[in-house]
Design a protein around this motif. Structure first.
Motif, PDB file in Angstrom:
ATOM      1  N   SER A   1       0.802  -1.223   0.000  1.00  0.00           N
ATOM      2  CA  SER A   1       0.000   0.000   0.000  1.00  0.00           C
ATOM      3  C   SER A   1       0.835   1.273   0.000  1.00  0.00           C
ATOM      4  CB  SER A   1      -0.931   0.025   1.221  1.00  0.00           C
ATOM      5  OG  SER A   1      -0.167   0.018   2.423  1.00  0.00           O
ATOM      6  N   ASP A   2       2.142   1.132   0.272  1.00  0.00           N
ATOM      7  CA  ASP A   2       2.974   2.328   0.333  1.00  0.00           C
ATOM      8  C   ASP A   2       4.396   2.009  -0.114  1.00  0.00           C
ATOM      9  OD1 ASP A   2       4.235   1.070   2.515  1.00  0.00           O
ATOM     10  OD2 ASP A   2       3.003   2.131   3.983  1.00  0.00           O
ATOM     11  N   LEU A   3       5.246   3.009  -0.056  1.00  0.00           N
ATOM     12  CA  LEU A   3       6.626   2.855  -0.523  1.00  0.00           C
ATOM     13  C   LEU A   3       7.367   1.774   0.258  1.00  0.00           C
ATOM     14  CD1 LEU A   3       9.060   3.805  -2.215  1.00  0.00           C
ATOM     15  CD2 LEU A   3       9.471   5.560  -0.469  1.00  0.00           C
ATOM     16  N   GLN A   4       7.283   1.814   1.579  1.00  0.00           N
ATOM     17  CA  GLN A   4       8.016   0.848   2.398  1.00  0.00           C
ATOM     18  C   GLN A   4       7.557  -0.581   2.132  1.00  0.00           C
ATOM     19  OE1 GLN A   4       7.597   2.329   6.436  1.00  0.00           O
ATOM     20  NE2 GLN A   4       9.645   3.214   6.371  1.00  0.00           N
ATOM     21  N   ASP A   5       6.230  -0.772   2.087  1.00  0.00           N
ATOM     22  CA  ASP A   5       5.671  -2.093   1.759  1.00  0.00           C
ATOM     23  C   ASP A   5       6.253  -2.623   0.457  1.00  0.00           C
ATOM     24  OD1 ASP A   5       3.960  -2.389   3.869  1.00  0.00           O
ATOM     25  OD2 ASP A   5       2.150  -1.810   2.779  1.00  0.00           O
ATOM     26  N   THR A   6       6.277  -1.746  -0.522  1.00  0.00           N
ATOM     27  CA  THR A   6       6.660  -2.149  -1.869  1.00  0.00           C
ATOM     28  C   THR A   6       8.133  -2.512  -1.949  1.00  0.00           C
ATOM     29  OG1 THR A   6       4.940  -0.681  -2.739  1.00  0.00           O
ATOM     30  CG2 THR A   6       6.603  -1.464  -4.298  1.00  0.00           C
ATOM     31  N   LEU A   7       8.988  -1.709  -1.339  1.00  0.00           N
ATOM     32  CA  LEU A   7      10.419  -2.004  -1.361  1.00  0.00           C
ATOM     33  C   LEU A   7      10.737  -3.280  -0.590  1.00  0.00           C
ATOM     34  CD1 LEU A   7      11.958   1.567  -0.934  1.00  0.00           C
ATOM     35  CD2 LEU A   7      11.586   0.261  -3.045  1.00  0.00           C
TER      36      LEU A   7
ATOM     37  N   THR B   1       5.507   8.132  -9.778  1.00  0.00           N
ATOM     38  CA  THR B   1       5.608   6.709 -10.118  1.00  0.00           C
ATOM     39  C   THR B   1       4.418   5.957  -9.521  1.00  0.00           C
ATOM     40  OG1 THR B   1       7.103   4.803 -10.139  1.00  0.00           O
ATOM     41  CG2 THR B   1       7.034   6.114  -8.110  1.00  0.00           C
ATOM     42  N   SER B   2       4.481   4.634  -9.572  1.00  0.00           N
ATOM     43  CA  SER B   2       3.428   3.794  -9.004  1.00  0.00           C
ATOM     44  C   SER B   2       4.073   2.650  -8.231  1.00  0.00           C
ATOM     45  CB  SER B   2       2.533   3.217 -10.111  1.00  0.00           C
ATOM     46  OG  SER B   2       3.263   2.280 -10.896  1.00  0.00           O
ATOM     47  N   LEU B   3       3.277   1.991  -7.405  1.00  0.00           N
ATOM     48  CA  LEU B   3       3.788   0.840  -6.670  1.00  0.00           C
ATOM     49  C   LEU B   3       4.286  -0.229  -7.640  1.00  0.00           C
ATOM     50  CD1 LEU B   3       1.057   0.421  -3.872  1.00  0.00           C
ATOM     51  CD2 LEU B   3       3.151   1.791  -3.815  1.00  0.00           C
ATOM     52  N   PHE B   4       3.571  -0.415  -8.743  1.00  0.00           N
ATOM     53  CA  PHE B   4       3.978  -1.431  -9.713  1.00  0.00           C
ATOM     54  C   PHE B   4       5.338  -1.091 -10.322  1.00  0.00           C
ATOM     55  CE2 PHE B   4       4.257  -3.375 -13.881  1.00  0.00           C
ATOM     56  CZ  PHE B   4       3.892  -4.693 -13.610  1.00  0.00           C
ATOM     57  N   GLU B   5       5.510   0.144 -10.715  1.00  0.00           N
ATOM     58  CA  GLU B   5       6.786   0.544 -11.307  1.00  0.00           C
ATOM     59  C   GLU B   5       7.928   0.376 -10.313  1.00  0.00           C
ATOM     60  OE1 GLU B   5       5.975   4.098 -14.357  1.00  0.00           O
ATOM     61  OE2 GLU B   5       4.682   4.166 -12.580  1.00  0.00           O
TER      62      GLU B   5
ATOM     63  N   GLU C   1      -4.371   8.188  -1.562  1.00  0.00           N
ATOM     64  CA  GLU C   1      -3.602   8.403  -0.346  1.00  0.00           C
ATOM     65  C   GLU C   1      -3.265   7.062   0.311  1.00  0.00           C
ATOM     66  OE1 GLU C   1      -5.790  10.942   2.203  1.00  0.00           O
ATOM     67  OE2 GLU C   1      -5.823  12.635   0.803  1.00  0.00           O
ATOM     68  N   ASP C   2      -2.213   7.063   1.123  1.00  0.00           N
ATOM     69  CA  ASP C   2      -1.800   5.831   1.793  1.00  0.00           C
ATOM     70  C   ASP C   2      -2.957   5.258   2.606  1.00  0.00           C
ATOM     71  OD1 ASP C   2       0.658   6.061   0.724  1.00  0.00           O
ATOM     72  OD2 ASP C   2       1.685   6.667   2.571  1.00  0.00           O
ATOM     73  N   ASN C   3      -3.222   3.994   2.365  1.00  0.00           N
ATOM     74  CA  ASN C   3      -4.272   3.291   3.094  1.00  0.00           C
ATOM     75  C   ASN C   3      -3.790   1.868   3.329  1.00  0.00           C
ATOM     76  OD1 ASN C   3      -6.519   1.953   4.040  1.00  0.00           O
ATOM     77  ND2 ASN C   3      -7.947   2.907   2.605  1.00  0.00           N
ATOM     78  N   PRO C   4      -3.580   1.494   4.565  1.00  0.00           N
ATOM     79  CA  PRO C   4      -3.022   0.170   4.828  1.00  0.00           C
ATOM     80  C   PRO C   4      -3.965  -0.981   4.461  1.00  0.00           C
ATOM     81  CG  PRO C   4      -3.694   1.223   6.867  1.00  0.00           C
ATOM     82  CD  PRO C   4      -3.810   2.256   5.797  1.00  0.00           C
ATOM     83  N   ASP C   5      -5.259  -0.676   4.297  1.00  0.00           N
ATOM     84  CA  ASP C   5      -6.230  -1.723   3.987  1.00  0.00           C
ATOM     85  C   ASP C   5      -6.359  -1.874   2.472  1.00  0.00           C
ATOM     86  OD1 ASP C   5      -8.190  -3.591   3.915  1.00  0.00           O
ATOM     87  OD2 ASP C   5      -9.713  -2.400   4.949  1.00  0.00           O
TER      88      ASP C   5
END
Length: 290
Positions: A107-113, A148-152, A214-218
Motif C-alpha cells: 500500500s505504500d513505498l516501504q511495503d513495496t520495497l 511513479t506507481s507501486l507497480f513501477e 492516499e496511503d491506506n493500509p487496507d
C-alpha cells in the motif's frame, strides 16, 4: 502462443471435486493449466489432500500440462513465511515450469520495497531450481506515489533475471493503465498474460477514479467496496477488444501463454470457461502465428 486456464476460474468446483473438475476441464479441450495450491474452503493444500504422484498421474492421463502454479500467502503474513523450498519441489514434481506469486498486499513505498526484496529472494530460489518466478498484478499496485506507481517500484527494485511479471490485462485497466503500453515497457519480463473480460456496465473502469490514492493500509478495501461480483463476464461479452488485443500481442512476439481467468460469478462456471476457450481459440489460433 498457447492457451491456458488458471484454475482459480473453477476454485469452488475444485473444492468439491478436484479430479472431477480436472476431467471436465480436459474434456472441454484445455491442454494447459495453471494450478492453484489450496482448497479455499478448508485452507488445505491439494498436495496434502492427494499425493503428488496421484495428482501428476491424473494430469498426465488427462493430457493436461501444469505449466505454472499460483502460490501465495494469506493476508497479514509475510511472503517468506511459506516453505518455499517445499513449494518449489512439489511444483517441480508436478511438471510446473514456473511459480507465480498472485498478490502482495502492498500500500505504500516501504511495503513495496520490502516486498521487492522478498520477491528477489524467492525468485533466486526458483532460478536455482531451474524454474521461473513471476509476480501477478491486480489493480492496487498501480496506485500512484508521486511521479511513479507501486507497480513501477516493484519492477525497478526486482532483479530482471529472477523476477518476471504475469500481467492481468483487465486488472491493469482497472488500475488506470493501458495494458499494451505496459507490456511493451516490460518486454520479455512478461511472457504470460491473464485474460478476463469486464462487463460493459462497469463504470468507471479505473478503480482509482472513485478511490483515494492516499496511503491506506487496507489494500483489500479497494476490492471489497468497489469491485462487484458481476463486474467480470465471459470472454467476448464485455469491453475487451479481442481482435485488437491479439493483433498487438502477435506483434510483440514474446507472449508464451494467454491464460483464461474467469472471475465471473453468474451462471455455470463450466459453461463459462468452455465458451471462453472458443473465444481464445478464435483469436489466439486465428491471429497468432507461432
Amino acid at each position: 502462443m498457447e492457451i491456458g486456464l488458471n484454475l482459480f476460474s473453477v476454485f469452488r468446483e475444485l473444492n468439491e471435486d478436484y479430479f472431477g473438475t480436472l476431467e471436465k476441464v480436459a474434456e472441454m479441450g484445455y491442454k494447459n493449466v495453471e494450478l492453484i495450491s489450496a482448497n479455499f474452503s478448508t485452507g488445505e493444500r491439494f498436495t496434502d489432500t492427494f499425493s503428488l504422484p496421484v495428482i501428476k498421474q491424473k494430469l498426465d492421463d488427462l493430457g493436461l500440462k501444469a505449466f505454472a502454479a499460483h502460490e501465495g500467502v494469506s493476508p497479514g503474513k509475510a511472503l517468506l513465511d511459506n516453505n518455499w523450498d517445499k513449494i518449489i519441489e512439489e511444483n517441480a514434481t508436478l511438471g510446473c515450469q514456473s511459480i507465480v506469486f498472485p498478490m502482495a498486499f502492498i500500500s505504500d513505498l516501504q511495503d513495496t520495497l520490502r516486498t521487492a526484496e522478498q520477491l528477489n529472494q524467492i525468485g533466486e530460489k526458483c532460478k536455482e531450481a531451474g524454474m521461473g518466478f513471476y509476480y501477478h498484478n491486480h489493480a492496487h499496485e498501480f496506485k500512484r506515489i508521486g511521479e511513479t506507481s507501486l507497480f513501477e517500484l516493484l519492477v525497478e527494485n526486482t532483479d530482471s533475471e529472477n523476477v518476471k511479471f504475469e500481467i492481468d490485462l483487465v486488472w491493469v485497466m482497472r488500475g488506470g493503465y493501458e495494458p499494451m503500453a505496459l507490456l511493451e515497457k516490460l518486454g520479455n519480463r512478461c511472457d504470460m498474460i491473464h485474460q478476463k473480460d469486464l462487463g460493459k456496465h462497469v463504470n468507471p473502469v479505473n478503480l482509482f477514479a472513485v478511490s483515494s490514492q492516499e496511503d491506506n493500509p487496507d489494500t483489500m478495501k479497494l476490492y471489497t467496496e468497489l469491485v462487484k461480483p458481476n463486474d467480470f463476464v465471459n470472454l467476448g461479452t464485455g469491453i475487451v477488444n479481442f481482435q485488437e488485443t491479439y493483433q498487438k500481442l502477435n506483434e510483440l512476439r514474446y507472449i508464451r501463454y494467454a491464460i483464461v481467468e474467469n472471475e465471473g460469478q453468474l451462471g455455470n462456471k463450466f459453461t463459462s470457461i468452455a465458451e471462453d476457450l472458443k473465444v481464445m481459440e478464435k483469436y489466439v489460433q486465428g491471429l497468432i502465428k507461432n
